[in-house]
Scaffold this motif. Structure first.
Motif, PDB file in Angstrom:
ATOM      1  N   ARG A  13       0.845  -1.213   0.000  1.00 60.93           N
ATOM      2  CA  ARG A  13       0.000   0.000   0.000  1.00 60.93           C
ATOM      3  C   ARG A  13       0.873   1.253   0.000  1.00 60.93           C
ATOM      4  O   ARG A  13       0.612   2.212  -0.724  1.00 60.93           O
ATOM      5  N   LEU A  14       1.926   1.225   0.797  1.00 57.08           N
ATOM      6  CA  LEU A  14       2.831   2.384   0.871  1.00 57.08           C
ATOM      7  C   LEU A  14       3.567   2.589  -0.444  1.00 57.08           C
ATOM      8  O   LEU A  14       3.764   3.717  -0.891  1.00 57.08           O
ATOM      9  N   GLU A  15       3.960   1.476  -1.078  1.00 57.21           N
ATOM     10  CA  GLU A  15       4.694   1.566  -2.349  1.00 57.21           C
ATOM     11  C   GLU A  15       3.838   2.180  -3.453  1.00 57.21           C
ATOM     12  O   GLU A  15       4.341   2.860  -4.331  1.00 57.21           O
ATOM     13  N   LYS A  16       2.524   1.911  -3.360  1.00 55.64           N
ATOM     14  CA  LYS A  16       1.623   2.416  -4.402  1.00 55.64           C
ATOM     15  C   LYS A  16       1.307   3.899  -4.230  1.00 55.64           C
ATOM     16  O   LYS A  16       0.772   4.536  -5.131  1.00 55.64           O
ATOM     17  N   PRO A  53       4.770   9.989  -3.780  1.00 56.76           N
ATOM     18  CA  PRO A  53       5.672  10.486  -2.731  1.00 56.76           C
ATOM     19  C   PRO A  53       4.965  11.448  -1.775  1.00 56.76           C
ATOM     20  O   PRO A  53       5.202  11.398  -0.571  1.00 56.76           O
ATOM     21  N   GLN A  54       4.066  12.274  -2.306  1.00 61.04           N
ATOM     22  CA  GLN A  54       3.343  13.223  -1.441  1.00 61.04           C
ATOM     23  C   GLN A  54       2.452  12.500  -0.449  1.00 61.04           C
ATOM     24  O   GLN A  54       2.394  12.849   0.719  1.00 61.04           O
ATOM     25  N   GLU A  55       1.751  11.463  -0.953  1.00 62.50           N
ATOM     26  CA  GLU A  55       0.861  10.708  -0.062  1.00 62.50           C
ATOM     27  C   GLU A  55       1.663  10.004   1.024  1.00 62.50           C
ATOM     28  O   GLU A  55       1.268   9.950   2.183  1.00 62.50           O
ATOM     29  N   ARG A  56       2.810   9.457   0.588  1.00 66.38           N
ATOM     30  CA  ARG A  56       3.654   8.755   1.553  1.00 66.38           C
ATOM     31  C   ARG A  56       4.202   9.722   2.600  1.00 66.38           C
ATOM     32  O   ARG A  56       4.265   9.414   3.793  1.00 66.38           O
ATOM     33  N   TRP A  57       4.571  10.888   2.156  1.00 68.83           N
ATOM     34  CA  TRP A  57       5.064  11.924   3.065  1.00 68.83           C
ATOM     35  C   TRP A  57       3.981  12.256   4.099  1.00 68.83           C
ATOM     36  O   TRP A  57       4.238  12.318   5.305  1.00 68.83           O
ATOM     37  N   GLN A  58       2.760  12.443   3.603  1.00 71.65           N
ATOM     38  CA  GLN A  58       1.634  12.745   4.491  1.00 71.65           C
ATOM     39  C   GLN A  58       1.418  11.625   5.509  1.00 71.65           C
ATOM     40  O   GLN A  58       1.189  11.865   6.684  1.00 71.65           O
ATOM     41  N   TYR A  59       1.479  10.388   4.990  1.00 73.40           N
ATOM     42  CA  TYR A  59       1.246   9.226   5.852  1.00 73.40           C
ATOM     43  C   TYR A  59       2.250   9.203   6.994  1.00 73.40           C
ATOM     44  O   TYR A  59       1.887   9.133   8.169  1.00 73.40           O
ATOM     45  N   TRP A  60       3.532   9.288   6.646  1.00 72.15           N
ATOM     46  CA  TRP A  60       4.549   9.198   7.704  1.00 72.15           C
ATOM     47  C   TRP A  60       4.554  10.439   8.581  1.00 72.15           C
ATOM     48  O   TRP A  60       4.844  10.371   9.768  1.00 72.15           O
ATOM     49  N   GLU A 115       1.874   9.766  11.081  1.00 77.25           N
ATOM     50  CA  GLU A 115       2.253   8.688  12.008  1.00 77.25           C
ATOM     51  C   GLU A 115       3.386   9.139  12.946  1.00 77.25           C
ATOM     52  O   GLU A 115       3.310   8.960  14.153  1.00 77.25           O
ATOM     53  N   LEU A 116       4.429   9.714  12.362  1.00 76.08           N
ATOM     54  CA  LEU A 116       5.615  10.024  13.180  1.00 76.08           C
ATOM     55  C   LEU A 116       5.408  11.217  14.097  1.00 76.08           C
ATOM     56  O   LEU A 116       6.052  11.318  15.140  1.00 76.08           O
ATOM     57  N   THR A 117       4.502  12.096  13.738  1.00 73.30           N
ATOM     58  CA  THR A 117       4.233  13.241  14.608  1.00 73.30           C
ATOM     59  C   THR A 117       3.660  12.778  15.947  1.00 73.30           C
ATOM     60  O   THR A 117       3.854  13.414  16.963  1.00 73.30           O
ATOM     61  N   ARG A 118       2.980  11.630  15.929  1.00 74.03           N
ATOM     62  CA  ARG A 118       2.376  11.125  17.170  1.00 74.03           C
ATOM     63  C   ARG A 118       3.409  10.572  18.153  1.00 74.03           C
ATOM     64  O   ARG A 118       3.152  10.450  19.338  1.00 74.03           O
ATOM     65  N   CYS A 119       4.577  10.214  17.655  1.00 75.01           N
ATOM     66  CA  CYS A 119       5.602   9.565  18.486  1.00 75.01           C
ATOM     67  C   CYS A 119       5.971  10.441  19.667  1.00 75.01           C
ATOM     68  O   CYS A 119       6.173  11.644  19.512  1.00 75.01           O
ATOM     69  N   PHE A 120       6.039   9.859  20.875  1.00 70.00           N
ATOM     70  CA  PHE A 120       6.484  10.656  22.025  1.00 70.00           C
ATOM     71  C   PHE A 120       7.863  10.212  22.518  1.00 70.00           C
ATOM     72  O   PHE A 120       8.276  10.540  23.615  1.00 70.00           O
ATOM     73  N   LYS A 121       8.541   9.452  21.676  1.00 70.00           N
ATOM     74  CA  LYS A 121       9.927   9.069  21.937  1.00 70.00           C
ATOM     75  C   LYS A 121      10.126   8.343  23.257  1.00 70.00           C
ATOM     76  O   LYS A 121      10.977   8.715  24.065  1.00 70.00           O
ATOM     77  N   CYS A 122       9.336   7.306  23.470  1.00 69.00           N
ATOM     78  CA  CYS A 122       9.558   6.466  24.652  1.00 69.00           C
ATOM     79  C   CYS A 122      10.666   5.470  24.362  1.00 69.00           C
ATOM     80  O   CYS A 122      11.150   4.795  25.261  1.00 69.00           O
ATOM     81  N   HIS A 148       7.671  -0.618  12.218  1.00 67.54           N
ATOM     82  CA  HIS A 148       8.360  -1.774  11.641  1.00 67.54           C
ATOM     83  C   HIS A 148       8.313  -1.769  10.113  1.00 67.54           C
ATOM     84  O   HIS A 148       9.153  -2.371   9.470  1.00 67.54           O
ATOM     85  N   LEU A 149       7.312  -1.063   9.539  1.00 70.76           N
ATOM     86  CA  LEU A 149       7.206  -1.051   8.078  1.00 70.76           C
ATOM     87  C   LEU A 149       8.404  -0.351   7.435  1.00 70.76           C
ATOM     88  O   LEU A 149       8.828  -0.715   6.338  1.00 70.76           O
ATOM     89  N   LEU A 150       8.943   0.647   8.129  1.00 66.94           N
ATOM     90  CA  LEU A 150      10.107   1.364   7.588  1.00 66.94           C
ATOM     91  C   LEU A 150      11.311   0.434   7.457  1.00 66.94           C
ATOM     92  O   LEU A 150      11.940   0.349   6.399  1.00 66.94           O
TER      93      LEU A 150
END
Lengths: 266, 336
Positions: free
Chosen positions: A136-139, A142-149, A152-159, A225-227
């Motif tokens: 799904r990510l490969e399809k 680049p803009q959509e993938r950028w948005q997706y990550w 997702e990554l903005t939510r990380c609180f670095k535990c 893990h997908l990365l």
């Protein structure tokens, strides 16, 4: 289950190992790592689909090392992590025993060559849900993938649960902990999160055994893990090497060959 | 305190009114497979049928990252510019569980005992807490073991408890709660005849926190820690989902000429937390870090701040990737 408990009991009774690192039923339907030091305790060992933690992560832990030689209950990803750790000179032949699991059978392995043979015979494809997610990510554009990550990554609180759960994240001092100079921003702001996760993905390139333990450990369900799985799949395709298959493997990102393609250099 | 009633649909009307007044509402919402607090944009996203959110509402009072000041070199001097606190938004925490609301007192004790943390104090001043009592609990909940309860009103300005299908008891507990009532008195009905007790979750008391506190006082060198922390991976998941954990790091970002000073969450579970510049680490192994977490919550905080550092929400147990279940850890310790 009985075969696993029997193998564990025998390994302890015959002094082949001092501690069995395995899975047991935990609380609330969760699985829990268990450190079995007496044959009588072996009955607590179990194995099922909920055992997603990669137990190879405990090999480097000083308190666990003090217990003596371990035997690891090892579904395929644990076994691959052991081989990858061996290829990176983190463990030596004879440091540990492996109770390899496949098709309900338990195979005791002590030599790296035996582990290599075992892994070579076992299919290493990704779980279908991970494979589908990567496709799904490969399809995506680049803009959509950028948005997706980005979301997702903005939510990380670095535990750092992802790092803590990863058997290949064994650095005694991670880059995020180096502060002279400070390479990666410490705070969990979007830039700090991006730099942390991209750095980790790059550091695991060619080293990730695709166990998915990082994503499972994330309390916020960020599919981190997908990365690393995607990078690992790309390395496999481009360079032909796969992490955790052989002890004497060449690491794709740290070995140079004159015939390496250089057409990516601008 | 006065008791009124309110219907589910009227709760939404109240929230819409608050949104129209530009108040930020943090509320439980479904995000993927999880339910978590997030700023509410659409009332459709609101959910109240969950047991517990993944994260606590702590971030609304003590954000994971926040700016403390800005600095700029001017000749040989350095100009410091304190954070402008006049633009902090009025905010509402909606759908907090009674344990979350009870966590505000220990969190405040950390930030306002001796010195007042101006940012925290101002944010708290501008925060209204509308909690919803628990109708259900799960095996990780243990609020009653630490002196909190599923219908506890501490820390809330307004406490809602569902009595019938869509009828809620509304307990107006503070001046801020009264202000909510005054904002839209037509939304509230008279006090219901029924009391809330029969509608609250039954949360079994699992341990006696005073016995735990007393035993911890002499347990610094107990062999229990080494044995029990074997599985601990050394991440900060437990601390970051905890409504009370309040340790932070200070980081400067920018150049020597100008930049900003940030406060960001930190955790005693992480190895770097106590690493000295010399290279010495007084908590060199994970069992010592795990001991610190237990000691801080159940021994040091009650002794120093007269507040328990735990409200029994169970989030740490749910979030732990190695299933270090807090109730079991405490029970095992009490029998060790």
């Amino acid at each position: 289950m009985e075969a696993l408990q029997k193998s564990a009991r025998e390994a302890l009774e015959n002094h082949k190992a001092k501690v069995i690192i395995g899975y047991s039923e935990g609380s609330g339907g969760r699985m829990r790592p268990i450190f079995v030091q007496s044959p009588a305790e072996a009955e607590k060992l179990t194995w099922n689909d909920r055992c997603t933690q990669n137990l190879a992560v405990y090999i480097a832990k000083p308190e666990v090392q003090k217990l003596g030689k371990p035997a690891l209950v090892a579904p395929l990803p644990v076994l691959r992590a052991v081989l990858q750790l061996a290829s990176e000179n983190q463990i030596k032949e004879g440091d540990l025993l492996v109770l390899a699991l496949s098709d309900g059978r338990v195979t005791e392995l002590s030599q790296f060559s035996e582990m290599e043979e075992f892994v070579a015979k076992t299919p290493t494809h990704l779980a279908s849900k991970d494979q589908e997610a990567i496709e799904r990510l490969e399809k995506m554009t680049p803009q959509e993938r950028w948005q997706y990550w980005q979301s997702e990554l903005t939510r990380c609180f670095k535990c750092y649960a992802c790092r803590a759960a990863c058997p290949m994240c064994y650095c005694s001092r991670c880059t995020v902990e180096c502060n002279q100079p400070q390479w990666i921003p410490v705070p969990a702001h979007p830039l700090g999160n991006w730099e942390w996760h991209l750095m980790r993905a790059m550091h695991l390139a060619g080293r990730c055994v695709s166990c998915g333990a990082c994503g499972d450990a994330c309390p916020l369900d960020i599919p981190i893990h997908l990365l690393t799985m995607k990078v690992e799949a790309d390395i496999h395709r481009e360079f032909g090497s796969q992490a955790g298959m052989k002890v004497q493997s060449e690491h794709a990102l740290s070995s140079f060959k004159v015939q390496d393609k250089e057409n990516f250099i601008i | 305190m006065q008791k009124r009633s309110i219907r589910r649909a009227q709760i939404n009307v109240l929230l819409e009114k608050l949104l129209s007044l530009h108040q930020v509402i943090y509320a439980p919402q479904k995000l993927g497979n999880q339910v978590d607090f997030a700023p509410l944009r659409d009332l459709q996203d609101l959910t109240l049928d969950h047991i517990q959110t993944v994260r606590s509402a702590k971030a609304a009072l003590f954000p994971p990252v926040e700016e403390l000041l800005r600095y700029q070199r001017a000749g040989v001097e350095t100009e410091l510019q304190d954070r402008d606190l006049t633009n902090l938004a009025e905010q509402v925490l909606f759908g907090t569980r009674p344990c979350d609301a009870a966590a505000i007192a220990p969190l405040s004790a950390v930030f306002t005992t001796d010195d007042q943390d101006a940012i925290f104090a101002r944010r708290l001043e501008r925060t209204t807490v509308i909690s919803v009592s628990c109708e259900r609990s799960d095996g990780d909940c243990f609020c009653t073991s630490v002196g909190v309860g599923p219908g506890d009103s501490r820390g809330s300005d307004l406490l809602l408890t569902r009595l019938q299908d869509d009828e809620y008891l509304a307990e107006i507990l503070t001046a801020k709660g009264e202000a909510l009532l005054q904002l839209a008195p037509e939304l509230f009905g008279p006090e219901p005849a029924e009391s809330k007790e029969a509608h609250l979750a039954k949360v079994q008391k699992r341990f006696d926190w005073e016995a735990l506190h007393d035993k911890l006082a002499g347990a610094f060198d107990h062999p229990f820690w080494l044995r029990t922390a074997l599985a601990c991976l050394g991440c900060g998941a437990c601390a970051y989902v905890c409504p009370v954990c309040s340790c932070f790091d200070i980081q400067d970002e920018g150049s020597q000429k100008k930049g900003r000073r940030l406060r960001s969450w930190d955790s005693c579970g992480l190895a770097l937390f106590t690493l000295h510049a010399s290279g010495h680490n007084p908590r060199s192994i994970q069992s010592q870090r795990w001991r610190q977490r237990m000691m801080h919550k159940f021994s040091y905080m009650p002794d120093q701040l007269q507040q328990l550092g735990c409200v029994g929400c169970g989030r740490c147990s749910r979030a732990c990737p190695a299933d270090m279940n807090l109730i079991e850890q405490v029970e095992n310790f009490l029998f060790a």
